[in-house]
Write a protein that holds these residues in place. Structure first.
Motif, mmCIF file in Angstrom:
data_model
loop_
_atom_site.group_PDB
_atom_site.id
_atom_site.type_symbol
_atom_site.label_atom_id
_atom_site.label_comp_id
_atom_site.label_asym_id
_atom_site.label_seq_id
_atom_site.Cartn_x
_atom_site.Cartn_y
_atom_site.Cartn_z
ATOM 1 N N HIS A 1 1.114 -1.231 -0.076
ATOM 2 C CA HIS A 1 0.297 0.275 -0.210
ATOM 3 C C HIS A 1 0.962 1.364 0.464
ATOM 4 O O HIS A 1 0.558 2.347 -0.571
ATOM 5 C CB HIS A 1 -1.021 -0.185 1.213
ATOM 6 C CG HIS A 1 -1.786 1.269 1.318
ATOM 7 N ND1 HIS A 1 -3.017 1.263 0.512
ATOM 8 C CD2 HIS A 1 -2.117 1.903 2.351
ATOM 9 C CE1 HIS A 1 -3.392 2.892 1.067
ATOM 10 N NE2 HIS A 1 -2.671 2.806 2.387
ATOM 11 N N GLU B 1 -6.906 10.717 -0.334
ATOM 12 C CA GLU B 1 -7.914 9.621 -0.765
ATOM 13 C C GLU B 1 -6.979 7.745 -1.235
ATOM 14 O O GLU B 1 -7.774 6.397 -1.001
ATOM 15 C CB GLU B 1 -8.916 9.302 -2.127
ATOM 16 C CG GLU B 1 -9.605 11.153 -1.904
ATOM 17 C CD GLU B 1 -10.098 11.420 -3.096
ATOM 18 O OE1 GLU B 1 -10.020 10.984 -4.120
ATOM 19 O OE2 GLU B 1 -11.437 11.854 -3.147
ATOM 20 N N SER C 1 -7.263 4.464 0.716
ATOM 21 C CA SER C 1 -7.848 3.718 -0.635
ATOM 22 C C SER C 1 -7.008 1.666 0.012
ATOM 23 O O SER C 1 -6.558 1.492 1.273
ATOM 24 C CB SER C 1 -7.093 3.863 -1.142
ATOM 25 O OG SER C 1 -5.720 3.270 -1.270
ATOM 26 N N LYS C 2 -7.295 1.301 0.234
ATOM 27 C CA LYS C 2 -7.345 -0.468 0.546
ATOM 28 C C LYS C 2 -6.327 -0.919 -1.020
ATOM 29 O O LYS C 2 -6.160 -2.394 -1.223
ATOM 30 C CB LYS C 2 -8.107 -1.376 0.178
ATOM 31 C CG LYS C 2 -8.884 -1.096 1.525
ATOM 32 C CD LYS C 2 -10.547 -1.889 2.281
ATOM 33 C CE LYS C 2 -10.850 -0.769 3.688
ATOM 34 N NZ LYS C 2 -12.130 -1.878 3.839
#
Length: 521
Positions: free
Chosen positions: A483, A514, A518-519
């Motif tokens: 990530h 954002e 997020s994932k």
């Protein structure tokens, strides 16, 4: 995704019109001003008569009012007020020769239209800028697309926004919605049905009893009103004189095409009569070349052909930005021309890579579905055969464009330049993820997780709505080991674009936020 930050885009489908050849006729004596209208000295742009602000009640409120949008918006929390006015005057109907500006076909036709005003509640917060938009009527009712696309920059800078009902078909919707509030609105054709010059065939969204071509002088007169010291001017803020320093013209899709007519056909007439333009710069959005690139100057003549020089800008005298989307740039490729910083020919051409023309925000920031139905119109679909309309946030480009346009006008700071979307043999050149190369860039393509399409299939305007198709998970896993890797790529893209002035600081922060939330992957 924050609904308040995502802008929408809508287009118009040019309607075929059977032309009747007309000859320009000289203007006759100027008609006396209507009650409340300010007579123009020496033939300059007159100030319209004004009624308002109109009262707002639970039963009677503006069509498209912020608190009655599809997703209601509380302007007071932004420090803004909303007011609605009726404006009346007389407008010439023009014809447009193949060379030179427009010429009067029928003079002094009375009109009444409505104007929606959003402005800082406190005068000390007002920047002096007003963005004036001809409201898009492509769905046969008014859409507040300029507000949808750039309200974040408008509010951040303390600008005012003004929307004008621009076409008789939208007037019909307003009268269906609230006959008492809007009963006096009129774009009546000054020519009787028995007049041979009142053509027997008009477009499907038009009528022989009304005249689409009244909008040109209306647009001049509303702008002149906002720049005037008229007591009814809502941008005086109680001072003896107007607080407006600059008026910026804005049009989107159909009304972007309207701006082409206005800029090339009517703007020169205003400069000649007034000694200066009413509008100090323009943003012409998703309209150019063969795609909504110009419209009939009156409803009895054809629009200029797709390759006609009247569809291109040259030596207008004020800055112009034309912004196309991935849905329309190929059909509108004839609008491409070199950027220029030459005084008198200040121009930028942008093409938004990944962005769709018609997105959800055109509905989010316009009248609610309930009010659209009350206006006798169909609610445009939010989804197409491929799924929901593209969520691509075109607002990031329009926020920066409006900021850069203002800097160009006020401080002479030239906006950044961007290459157009790369085209070879009439088709876009795609990268390994199926996204276009070139154009205005963003982390949505520089740190990709999806393929972005400009066209979809389905009802209404799906063919320019666009959609998103997520990349396969194994592709995303191969691009970003963690990530943190993804967030790093987004930050790198955002910081580069912000440094080049293609992103505002607040959009840059939001995009990074954002990405962090997020994932991905």
């Amino acid at each position: 995704m924050r609904a308040g930050s995502r802008t929408s885009i809508l287009l118009t489908l040019s309607l075929a019109i059977t032309a009747l050849s007309v000859s320009a006729v000289p203007a006759t004596a100027v008609a006396p001003p209507l009650p409340g209208q300010v007579a123009a000295p020496d033939g300059t742009t007159p100030i319209p008569a004004v009624q308002g602000p109109l009262a707002v009640t639970a039963e009677s409120y503006p069509f498209g009012a912020a608190d009655h949008q599809e997703v209601p918006q509380d302007l007071s929390k932004l420090g803004y007020d909303e007011e609605e006015y009726l404006v009346s005057g007389t407008s010439n109907v023009y014809t447009w020769p193949t060379s030179g500006p427009a010429q009067v076909r029928t003079p002094d036709a009375p009109y009444t239209t409505r104007v929606l005003v959003r402005k800082p509640a406190k005068g000390q917060k007002f920047s002096g800028n007003v963005v004036v938009e001809m409201l898009n009527p492509s769905n046969l009712f008014d859409l507040n697309i300029g507000w949808a696309m750039a309200h974040e920059q408008i509010v951040a800078n303390g600008d005012a926004w003004v929307g004008i009902t621009a076409k008789p078909i939208a007037v019909d919707a307003l009268k269906n919605f609230d006959a008492e509030r809007y009963g006096s609105l009129s774009f009546a054709n000054p020519l009787p049905l028995t007049d041979p010059a009142n053509c027997s065939t008009v477009a499907a969204d038009s009528s022989r009893t009304t005249e689409n071509g009244l909008i040109w002088d209306i647009y001049s007169q509303v702008g002149a009103w906002l720049k005037s010291n008229d007591p009814a001017n809502p941008l005086r803020y109680g001072s003896p004189t107007t607080r407006v320093e600059h008026a910026y013209g804005f049009g989107y899709s159909q009304t972007g095409g309207f701006l082409v007519n206005y800029i090339n056909g009517v703007h020169p007439l205003v400069v000649e009569s007034d000694g200066e333009p009413v509008y100090d710069a323009y943003i012409v959005a998703v309209a150019g070349g063969a795609f909504a690139g110009a419209y009939p100057m009156n409803q009895c003549e054809l629009a200029p052909p797709a390759d006609d020089a009247r569809r291109q800008f040259k030596d207008v005298g004020v800055p112009i930005m034309r912004i196309m989307s991935q849905s329309d740039y190929l059909r509108g490729i004839g609008s491409r021309r070199a950027d220029s910083d030459v005084p008198g020919d200040l121009y930028r051409h942008y093409e938004m890579a990944g962005a769709g023309h018609a997105t959800p925000d055109e509905l989010i920031f316009s009248a609610s579905s309930e009010d659209i139905i009350a206006a006798g119109r169909s609610v445009p679909p939010a989804s197409c055969n491929e799924g929901p309309r593209s969520r691509f946030p075109s607002s990031i480009f329009f926020n920066a464009a409006l900021r850069n346009l203002d800097l160009w006008v006020r401080e002479g700071i030239a906006p950044p330049r961007a290459e157009p979307i790369l085209v070879r043999d009439g088709a876009p050149v795609l990268d390994e993820f199926g996204n276009v190369q070139g154009g205005l860039r963003s982390p949505f393509l520089e740190a990709p997780t999806s393929t972005w399409y400009g066209t979809a299939t389905g009802a209404s305007f799906c063919f320019i709505a666009g959609y998103e198709r997520p990349l396969p998970q194994d592709v995303i896993d191969g691009l970003y080991g963690s990530h943190g890797d993804y967030v790093k790529e987004v930050k790198s893209s955002v910081r580069e674009l912000e440094g080049q002035a293609f992103l505002t600081d607040y959009d840059a922060r939001q995009l990074i936020k954002e990405a962090a939330q997020s994932k991905i992957p």
